[in-house]
Design a protein around this motif. Structure first.
Motif, PDB file in Angstrom:
ATOM      1  N   ASP A   1       0.821  -1.205   0.000  1.00  0.00           N
ATOM      2  CA  ASP A   1       0.000   0.000   0.000  1.00  0.00           C
ATOM      3  C   ASP A   1       0.865   1.269   0.000  1.00  0.00           C
ATOM      4  OD1 ASP A   1       0.925  -0.250   2.584  1.00  0.00           O
ATOM      5  OD2 ASP A   1      -1.026  -0.044   3.540  1.00  0.00           O
ATOM      6  N   GLU A   2       2.073   1.193   0.583  1.00  0.00           N
ATOM      7  CA  GLU A   2       2.979   2.344   0.501  1.00  0.00           C
ATOM      8  C   GLU A   2       3.456   2.553  -0.927  1.00  0.00           C
ATOM      9  OE1 GLU A   2       7.393   3.924   1.950  1.00  0.00           O
ATOM     10  OE2 GLU A   2       6.657   1.975   2.665  1.00  0.00           O
ATOM     11  N   LEU A   3       3.769   1.454  -1.634  1.00  0.00           N
ATOM     12  CA  LEU A   3       4.192   1.567  -3.025  1.00  0.00           C
ATOM     13  C   LEU A   3       3.087   2.202  -3.862  1.00  0.00           C
ATOM     14  CD1 LEU A   3       5.919  -1.916  -3.523  1.00  0.00           C
ATOM     15  CD2 LEU A   3       7.028   0.284  -3.060  1.00  0.00           C
ATOM     16  N   ALA A   4       1.853   1.753  -3.663  1.00  0.00           N
ATOM     17  CA  ALA A   4       0.733   2.308  -4.426  1.00  0.00           C
ATOM     18  C   ALA A   4       0.562   3.793  -4.130  1.00  0.00           C
ATOM     19  CB  ALA A   4      -0.546   1.540  -4.095  1.00  0.00           C
ATOM     20  N   ARG A   5       0.715   4.164  -2.867  1.00  0.00           N
ATOM     21  CA  ARG A   5       0.561   5.571  -2.500  1.00  0.00           C
ATOM     22  C   ARG A   5       1.640   6.423  -3.164  1.00  0.00           C
ATOM     23  NH1 ARG A   5       3.097   8.189   1.402  1.00  0.00           N
ATOM     24  NH2 ARG A   5       3.726   6.256   2.467  1.00  0.00           N
ATOM     25  N   ARG A   6       2.868   5.909  -3.201  1.00  0.00           N
ATOM     26  CA  ARG A   6       3.957   6.692  -3.803  1.00  0.00           C
ATOM     27  C   ARG A   6       3.821   6.766  -5.322  1.00  0.00           C
ATOM     28  NH1 ARG A   6       7.653   8.182  -0.168  1.00  0.00           N
ATOM     29  NH2 ARG A   6       7.727   7.074   1.845  1.00  0.00           N
ATOM     30  N   VAL A   7       3.214   5.748  -5.936  1.00  0.00           N
ATOM     31  CA  VAL A   7       2.965   5.801  -7.379  1.00  0.00           C
ATOM     32  C   VAL A   7       1.799   6.737  -7.682  1.00  0.00           C
ATOM     33  CG1 VAL A   7       2.219   4.420  -9.368  1.00  0.00           C
ATOM     34  CG2 VAL A   7       3.943   3.529  -7.818  1.00  0.00           C
ATOM     35  N   GLY A   8       0.885   6.892  -6.720  1.00  0.00           N
ATOM     36  CA  GLY A   8      -0.267   7.763  -6.923  1.00  0.00           C
ATOM     37  C   GLY A   8      -1.457   7.045  -7.501  1.00  0.00           C
ATOM     38  N   ILE A   9      -1.588   5.740  -7.181  1.00  0.00           N
ATOM     39  CA  ILE A   9      -2.728   4.970  -7.673  1.00  0.00           C
ATOM     40  C   ILE A   9      -3.650   4.658  -6.504  1.00  0.00           C
ATOM     41  CG2 ILE A   9      -1.537   3.980  -9.649  1.00  0.00           C
ATOM     42  CD1 ILE A   9      -0.844   1.572  -8.027  1.00  0.00           C
ATOM     43  N   GLY A  10      -4.865   4.253  -6.834  1.00  0.00           N
ATOM     44  CA  GLY A  10      -5.868   4.073  -5.791  1.00  0.00           C
ATOM     45  C   GLY A  10      -5.599   2.920  -4.853  1.00  0.00           C
ATOM     46  N   GLY A  11      -5.077   1.830  -5.355  1.00  0.00           N
ATOM     47  CA  GLY A  11      -4.818   0.666  -4.513  1.00  0.00           C
ATOM     48  C   GLY A  11      -3.689  -0.154  -5.077  1.00  0.00           C
ATOM     49  N   PRO A  12      -3.033  -0.973  -4.257  1.00  0.00           N
ATOM     50  CA  PRO A  12      -1.874  -1.743  -4.718  1.00  0.00           C
ATOM     51  C   PRO A  12      -2.298  -2.905  -5.607  1.00  0.00           C
ATOM     52  CG  PRO A  12      -2.431  -2.361  -2.475  1.00  0.00           C
ATOM     53  CD  PRO A  12      -3.327  -1.212  -2.830  1.00  0.00           C
ATOM     54  N   PRO A  13      -1.414  -3.348  -6.500  1.00  0.00           N
ATOM     55  CA  PRO A  13      -1.699  -4.557  -7.270  1.00  0.00           C
ATOM     56  C   PRO A  13      -1.664  -5.767  -6.342  1.00  0.00           C
ATOM     57  CG  PRO A  13       0.573  -3.883  -7.607  1.00  0.00           C
ATOM     58  CD  PRO A  13      -0.081  -2.805  -6.787  1.00  0.00           C
ATOM     59  N   PRO A  14      -2.261  -6.890  -6.740  1.00  0.00           N
ATOM     60  CA  PRO A  14      -2.177  -8.107  -5.921  1.00  0.00           C
ATOM     61  C   PRO A  14      -0.721  -8.468  -5.632  1.00  0.00           C
ATOM     62  CG  PRO A  14      -3.813  -8.383  -7.653  1.00  0.00           C
ATOM     63  CD  PRO A  14      -3.095  -7.095  -7.927  1.00  0.00           C
ATOM     64  N   LEU A  15      -0.451  -8.856  -4.391  1.00  0.00           N
ATOM     65  CA  LEU A  15       0.925  -9.112  -3.976  1.00  0.00           C
ATOM     66  C   LEU A  15       1.571 -10.205  -4.807  1.00  0.00           C
ATOM     67  CD1 LEU A  15       3.288  -8.659  -2.071  1.00  0.00           C
ATOM     68  CD2 LEU A  15       2.146 -10.116  -0.383  1.00  0.00           C
ATOM     69  N   ASN A  16       0.833 -11.268  -5.112  1.00  0.00           N
ATOM     70  CA  ASN A  16       1.444 -12.357  -5.881  1.00  0.00           C
ATOM     71  C   ASN A  16       1.828 -11.908  -7.286  1.00  0.00           C
ATOM     72  OD1 ASN A  16      -1.248 -12.098  -6.664  1.00  0.00           O
ATOM     73  ND2 ASN A  16      -1.476 -14.265  -7.159  1.00  0.00           N
ATOM     74  N   GLN A  17       1.048 -10.997  -7.885  1.00  0.00           N
ATOM     75  CA  GLN A  17       1.417 -10.471  -9.203  1.00  0.00           C
ATOM     76  C   GLN A  17       2.671  -9.611  -9.123  1.00  0.00           C
ATOM     77  OE1 GLN A  17      -1.774  -8.524 -11.288  1.00  0.00           O
ATOM     78  NE2 GLN A  17      -3.273 -10.121 -10.792  1.00  0.00           N
ATOM     79  N   LEU A  18       2.785  -8.828  -8.068  1.00  0.00           N
ATOM     80  CA  LEU A  18       3.973  -7.993  -7.904  1.00  0.00           C
ATOM     81  C   LEU A  18       5.207  -8.862  -7.672  1.00  0.00           C
ATOM     82  CD1 LEU A  18       5.109  -5.154  -7.792  1.00  0.00           C
ATOM     83  CD2 LEU A  18       4.490  -5.048  -5.374  1.00  0.00           C
ATOM     84  N   VAL A  19       5.079  -9.923  -6.878  1.00  0.00           N
ATOM     85  CA  VAL A  19       6.199 -10.848  -6.669  1.00  0.00           C
ATOM     86  C   VAL A  19       6.667 -11.431  -7.996  1.00  0.00           C
ATOM     87  CG1 VAL A  19       6.812 -13.108  -5.714  1.00  0.00           C
ATOM     88  CG2 VAL A  19       5.633 -11.428  -4.286  1.00  0.00           C
TER      89      VAL A  19
END
Length: 392
Positions: free
Chosen positions: A333-351
Motif C-alpha cells: 500500500d505504501e508503493l501504491a501511494r507513492r505511485v499515486g494509484i488508488g490501490g496496490p496490485p495483488p501481492l502475488n502479481q507484484l512478486v
C-alpha cells in the motif's frame, strides 16, 4: 475463552492432547501457535537425536508446554527425555504438580527465579537440549545465562513482549535493552525480530558459538524467535549483523554489513531533502530455515485431528514460503501511494513481476501485504505502476 486470559481459578482447558487446569495465573489461548511450534521443534529434535535429551520450560505458567511436550513430542520414547518445568511464582507449584503428574518421563518441577534454575543447572553440569523462555517484557538479562546452560546444537525458543523498544517507539529503551538504535519502520514487527536476533547473535558469539534462526514470527504483541545454537560460528556469519537505513522522505532502503560499515550514500530523493533513519545493529540474515520448516510440515503427527491449530498451519506455510532474506521489505500500500494509484496490485502479481525483472521477491511471512525483495525503490515503483496500468 476470554476468561482464561484473566486467570479464572480452576478453569479447565484442552489443547492438542493436553487437558489441564489453568489455575489463577495469566494465560493466553491466542498463543497456541507458539506452543504448537515448540512441540513440532521438540518432536523434530528427538527424532534426530541419538542420546538422552533434557528440556526446560523456564517460565511455565500452568505447565501447558511441558505437558504437551510429554504427551505429543515423545509418544514412544519417553524414557529418553528428562523434563524440567519451572515457574518463579511459588503459588503456581500445586497447579504444575497436578497438571504434570501423569507424564511418563522424569519431571523436575520447581518454583525458583529463572536465574537460579539456570545457574544451578550450569554448576551441576546439566545442560539443556531445548529451552523455552516465554517472558514478559524484554528477556535480554537472561540471554547469557540461558546460552551458557544450552547444549551445543541446542534449541532456544525466545519470546519478548517488549514492543515499544525494538519498533522505534522507545529509542532510549532500545539502547538500554538491545544495545542498538531502533527507528520506526513500516515493517516494524520484522525489525523487532531482527533486533532480538542481533542481540542473541552478539551474546552467542561472545561464547564462540554460532546462531541459526529456524523460525521467527509475531502477531504484533509478542515477538518470537526459534534458533539453533551452533557449536561454532559458520563461515561469514559476522556478515549477518548490520544496519538498515530508510529514507524518511522517499522510503528508499539501504543495508550495510556492520563489519564493512562505511559512509551512507546520498539518497536519490527528488527533493533532495531526505535523511536516512538508521536501525541497528540488527540481524540482516535469514529469519527462517526452509529445510527445518519443510521437515516440520512433513511430520505425520500433523495428520492427527487437532494436532495443531489452523492458524499454526497457515503460519508455517507463510514462513516456509519466505526465507526472511533479504532484509528489505516494502508494504504494497505504501508503493501504491507513492505511485499515486488508488490501490496496490495483488501481492502475488507484484512478486512475479519483480522476479521476472531479475530480482529476489517473496511475500513477507512476518507481516501481511508486504513484499520482500532486493530490488530498489525505483524498480518497485515502475513495476507497480506497470501492473496497475495493465489492469485498467
Amino acid at each position: 475463552m476470554a476468561d482464561t486470559a484473566l486467570g479464572i481459578p480452576d478453569h479447565h482447558y484442552r489443547e492438542g492432547s493436553a487437558s489441564l487446569t489453568l489455575g489463577s495465573g495469566f494465560f493466553r489461548p491466542d498463543s497456541r501457535p507458539s506452543r504448537d511450534c515448540s512441540v513440532l521443534l521438540a518432536r523434530h529434535q528427538q527424532q534426530n537425536a541419538e542420546g538422552q535429551l533434557r528440556w526446560l520450560d523456564l517460565m511455565a505458567g500452568c505447565g501447558i508446554r511441558g505437558l504437551r511436550w510429554g504427551l505429543e513430542a515423545v509418544p514412544a520414547r519417553a524414557e529418553r527425555v528428562e523434563l524440567w518445568v519451572n515457574d518463579g511464582d511459588p503459588d503456581r507449584l500445586p497447579c504444575l504438580e497436578s497438571n504434570l503428574s501423569g507424564l511418563p518421563m522424569p519431571v523436575r518441577i520447581s518454583s525458583q527465579a529463572a536465574e537460579v534454575v539456570l545457574a544451578q543447572a550450569y554448576l551441576e553440569g546439566r545442560f539443556f537440549d531445548l529451552i523455552d523462555l516465554d517472558a514478559f517484557g524484554a528477556p535480554g538479562a537472561l540471554i547469557q545465562p540461558v546460552l551458557q546452560a544450552l547444549r551445543f546444537e541446542g534449541l532456544l525458543l525466545l519470546a519478548s513482549t517488549d514492543g515499544r523498544s525494538p519498533t522505534g517507539h522507545d529509542r532510549a529503551g532500545a539502547v538500554r535493552s538491545l544495545g542498538a538504535a531502533a527507528r520506526v519502520h513500516p515493517a516494524s514487527w520484522e525489525l523487532a525480530l531482527r533486533h532480538q536476533l542481533g542481540l542473541l547473535a552478539r551474546q552467542a558469539w561472545m561464547l564462540g558459538r554460532g546462531l541459526q534462526p529456524l523460525l521467527c514470527f509475531s502477531e504484533g504483541r509478542t515477538f518470537r524467535v526459534g534458533v539453533r545454537m551452533r557449536r561454532h560460528l559458520q563461515p561469514g556469519e559476522e556478515h549477518r549483523l548490520g544496519l538498515l537505513a530508510r529514507c524518511d522522505a522517499c522510503g528508499s532502503q539501504v543495508v550495510q554489513i556492520l563489519r564493512n560499515l562505511s559512509g551512507w550514500p546520498a539518497c536519490r530523493c527528488a527533493s533532495g531533502a531526505g535523511r536516512w533513519s538508521v536501525s541497528g545493529p540488527l540481524w540482516i540474515g535469514p529469519l527462517q530455515d526452509p529445510q527445518t520448516l519443510a521437515a516440520l510440515r512433513r511430520d505425520p503427527w500433523l495428520r492427527e485431528p487437532g494436532a495443531i491449530s489452523n492458524q499454526t498451519q497457515r503460519l508455517l506455510e507463510r514462513l516456509e514460503a519466505d526465507p526472511g532474506s533479504p532484509a528489505t521489505v516494502w508494504p504494497t500500500d505504501e508503493l501504491a501511494r507513492r505511485v499515486g494509484i488508488g490501490g496496490p496490485p495483488p501481492l502475488n502479481q507484484l512478486v512475479t513481476a519483480v522476479r521476472r525483472a531479475g530480482f529476489q521477491a517473496y511475500p513477507s511471512g512476518v507481516m501481511a501485504g508486504q513484499l520482500r525483495t532486493d530490488a530498489d525503490l525505483t524498480v518497485l515503483l515502475r513495476l507497480c505502476a506497470d501492473l496497475c496500468s495493465e489492469g485498467t
